[in-house]
Design an enzyme around this catalytic site. Structure first.
Site, PDB file in Angstrom:
ATOM      1  N   ASP A 347      -1.934  -0.428   0.713  1.00 13.53           N
ATOM      2  CA  ASP A 347      -2.580   0.800   1.137  1.00 13.53           C
ATOM      3  C   ASP A 347      -3.844   0.478   1.930  1.00 13.53           C
ATOM      4  O   ASP A 347      -4.640  -0.367   1.511  1.00 13.53           O
ATOM      5  CB  ASP A 347      -2.922   1.639  -0.102  1.00 13.53           C
ATOM      6  CG  ASP A 347      -3.620   2.933   0.238  1.00 13.53           C
ATOM      7  OD1 ASP A 347      -3.021   3.757   0.944  1.00 13.53           O
ATOM      8  OD2 ASP A 347      -4.774   3.115  -0.198  1.00 13.53           O
ATOM      9  N   GLU A 383      -0.173  -1.236   5.477  1.00 10.56           N
ATOM     10  CA  GLU A 383      -0.489   0.017   6.138  1.00 10.56           C
ATOM     11  C   GLU A 383      -1.660  -0.332   7.059  1.00 10.56           C
ATOM     12  O   GLU A 383      -2.791  -0.494   6.587  1.00 10.56           O
ATOM     13  CB  GLU A 383      -0.889   1.095   5.133  1.00 10.56           C
ATOM     14  CG  GLU A 383      -1.188   2.423   5.804  1.00 10.56           C
ATOM     15  CD  GLU A 383      -1.703   3.477   4.831  1.00 10.56           C
ATOM     16  OE1 GLU A 383      -1.318   4.642   4.971  1.00 10.56           O
ATOM     17  OE2 GLU A 383      -2.494   3.122   3.923  1.00 10.56           O
TER      18      GLU A 383
END
Length: 704
Positions: A347, A383
């Site tokens: 993330d 990401e």
């Protein structure tokens, strides 16, 4: 108890480790003066021991008699000087950063703040004991019999189809999962869940965060919750809220992994190492902030009371510090080695590659990961963006990494709503070679997705022009307003049969394009049958029917599920759709084969003017299966395929081009007729009437 005896112990490994006769405790702090271990009988503190030794900035001690199942926490002493970056407060019970298990939930009492929360002034000092309101760490027995786990079958990157899902959302309402296991790790490992995933044809399940996390107080006040889990407080502990048997949470997670592996399904974890649940200077003191705030977090250099907030969540983990890199690396190795997971999706991955001056492809963290022999065996997916300066880094990660490709998502959405030209779409269909084809990277580095947990579901992309997040309690101000979506003529639910038919076809168009593009496809769980979130594109706080899968399938849902299975199988059966080598469109002088040819509606190769003419909305992509697979000049033996994409609203006559790879074309899929079997044959030069807004896939070989 007189059985507890404190000895020197060792400064490694960090955390609490049971030896058989007792437990060794070791905790890093560069700036603390003393650390105590507190033992609990449920919520009651029963013993407190000072760790006697301090070696290489690690406080440590061995306590004879501390057994698996015992609850513990730390109290850490040191200066309370917020202006200097130090927030030590021994009145606050702290979670061990290396704890393997947590028990209980945080109660949002003012005592969990290091300052007098009611005052709003973080320079004050709070003397209330936070222990009654804190979750506790648990000493664990790490032993687990993996010998019964079948030989793990790694899914090669070019075979990988990722399925993004939430442990609870997927299982909570599944009628085939025993009711007491729904919403849990055991539920995801149940036969009904595994049978469904296997029948779908995916290879890898990517789970939204399962590291132990905290429910935000502002959400609880609104009777909501942090459903997605992007609020980590423990990087080693599986969150107990997903355990059917909480005291054996660790074992339950391992059994889930073993059962998924037994079905040849990989487990990839979405991990949040970029920030923690402690927030900014006005956040609670739960772990890292009280152990060594100045080491664990990035602080403003000239105002160390305040935090750098490249994450948008209040704080940023300081991956420039060697002990913090060690924490993250130890966590990754623990989940890969001890817990047997097969990969990680990072993330806000750009955060992890930041140094004090910004993103660096040669950052300490990326160097540490890229040389690690264990992590070299698992999938690493970034990401590649964050909220900080220079945070958008799609294509910027080093060789060996895959990356979420939002350029693919946005272009694909725009094309199918008639707002992107072929010139924008072409590189996305070929693995985004313009972004990733460097340093020997392969097509699989592009993780292609049309939807993800964050944003509209596929059904809602075709049903809503605007977000509808009223249920989140933020006056519909949260979530992105730039969704590249089209409601096909009416906002939200409708009974209009023409609009409904168009929406279903648009969903099939997107799925078909995703699964025939070069690169690694990622499917949002539920899109395979048309799950809706009622227009909510930011359902992070919706632990309810908005987010949970509804397994009562309508006829349209059954049709879409069958179509998705069919497309995944076609991707598997036709290797030209998933080459790891980038296709270039150039003629191979040694083999006299062109791997890609772009075809206009007249059946001839597109010209330069075709690429720049905005009104062209229908074109074809001919992928020659004879093109070499490697640098060796050797013809492949894959079937050749022709993909026809029509984003025009009306029917288009498409003249089928010839190819020396076969005698004629055979239809595999037409999104206008999803239930029509494969096999219809078409001569070269014949006209195929391509329905408005539809996708067609043909092969020059015999359909499998």
């Amino acid at each position: 108890m007189s059985d507890f005896v404190v000895e020197e112990g060792l400064p490694y490994p960090l955390g609490a480790h049971w030896s058989g006769s007792g437990t060794n405790f070791a905790v890093f702090s560069a700036n603390a003066t003393k650390v105590e271990v507190c033992l609990f009988d449920g919520e009651r503190e029963t013993h407190r021991f000072e760790l006697p030794e301090y070696t290489d900035q690690v406080f440590h001690g061995f306590i004879t008699g501390v057994q698996p199942g015992m609850f513990y926490g730390y109290r850490v002493y040191g200066p309370y000087q917020p202006d200097g970056g130090h927030r030590f407060n021994p009145n606050k019970l702290l979670l061990d950063p290396y704890a393997r298990a947590h028990a209980g939930a945080l109660s949002w009492n003012p005592a969990v703040f290091g300052y007098r929360m009611e005052s709003g002034d973080d320079l004050t000092f709070d003397e209330r004991d936070s222990a009654p309101f804190m979750p506790k760490c648990v000493v664990v027995d790490p032993n687990f019999d993996w010998t019964r786990e079948p030989q793990r079958q790694e899914a090669h990157w070019d075979e990988t189809v990722v399925y993004e899902a939430h442990v609870k959302g997927f299982t909570k309402q599944h009628p085939g999962i025993p009711e007491n296991l729904r919403g849990t790790y055991a539920g995801l490992g149940a036969n009904a869940a595994i049978d469904y995933l296997k029948a779908l044809g995916i290879t890898s399940v990517e789970l939204l965060p399962v590291h132990s996390f905290i429910n935000d107080s502002n959400l609880l006040e609104k009777h909501l919750t942090n459903y997605w889990g992007y609020n980590t407080i423990g990087f080693f502990a599986p969150d107990p809220r997903y355990a059917a048997d909480v005291p054996n949470c660790l074992r339950e997670f391992k059994e889930m992994v073993a059962r998924l592996h037994g079905a040849d399904l990989e487990v990839i974890l979405d991990v949040v190492y970029n920030h923690t649940a402690e927030g900014n200077e006005r956040g609670p003191t739960l772990s890292f902030k009280g152990i060594d705030n100045a080491s664990y977090y990035r602080l403003l250099p000239d105002k160390r009371r305040y935090y750098i907030n490249d994450t948008g969540t209040g704080n940023t983990v300081n991956l420039s510090h060697p002990r913090v890199i060690q924490l993250v690396m130890d966590s990754l190795r623990y989940w890969a080695g001890h817990m047997h997971v097969d990969g990680f999706r990072f993330d806000l991955g750009t955060i992890l590659a930041r140094e004090v001056y910004g993103f660096d492809e040669q950052s300490g963290f990326l160097k540490a990961v890229n040389q690690d022999p264990l992590l070299a065996t698992v999938k690493l997916i970034a990401e590649p963006w964050d909220c900080g300066p220079g945070g958008y880094q799609v294509g910027g990660f080093p060789a060996g990494w895959a990356e979420w490709n939002d350029k693919y998502r946005n272009t694909m959405r725009d094309f199918w709503r008639g707002e992107a030209q072929p010139s924008a779409l072409a590189p996305r269909l070929l693995g985004s070679h313009d972004v990733f084809n460097r340093e020997g990277r392969r097509t699989w580095a592009s993780v292609n997705f049309i939807t993800a947990h964050d944003g509209f579901t596929l059904n809602d992309w075709a049903s809503y022009n605007s977000k509808h997040n009223e249920a989140n309690g933020e006056n519909n101000n949260d979530g992105s307003s730039d969704n590249h979506s089209w409601n096909c003529g009416t906002e939200g639910p409708t009974d209009n049969p023409d609009i409904l038919a168009l929406r279903e076809r648009q969903k099939r168009n997107m799925l078909a394009t995703l699964l025939t593009s070069q690169g690694t496809p990622m499917l949002l769980g539920g899109d395979e049958f048309g799950r809706t979130q009622r227009g909510n594109n930011n359902a992070y706080c919706q632990d309810n029917e908005i987010s949970w899968f509804d397994w009562n399938f309508s006829t349209d849902a059954q049709t879409q599920l069958a179509f998705t299975k069919r497309m995944i199988k076609l991707r598997r059966d036709y290797p030209i759709l998933r080459r790891s080598r980038f296709l270039s469109g150039d003629r191979d002088p040694q083999l006299d084969v062109r791997d890609v040819t772009w075809i206009d509606t007249s059946g001839t190769e597109m010209t330069q003017s075709d690429w720049t003419t905005g009104w062209i909305k229908c074109f074809g992509v001919l992928l020659d299966g004879r093109a070499r697979k490697t640098a060796i000049a050797r013809e492949a033996e894959d079937d050749t395929v022709l993909i026809v994409l029509n984003s025009f609203e009306g029917e288009v006559d498409f003249k089928l081009p010839p190819t020396s790879a076969g005698p004629r074309w055979s239809r595999l899929v037409d999104t206008d007729a999803p239930e029509q079997p494969a096999g219809a044959r078409f001569d070269f030069g014949s006209i195929y009437k391509v329905t408005g807004r539809s996708f067609v896939l043909l092969t020059s070989g015999e359909p499998g």
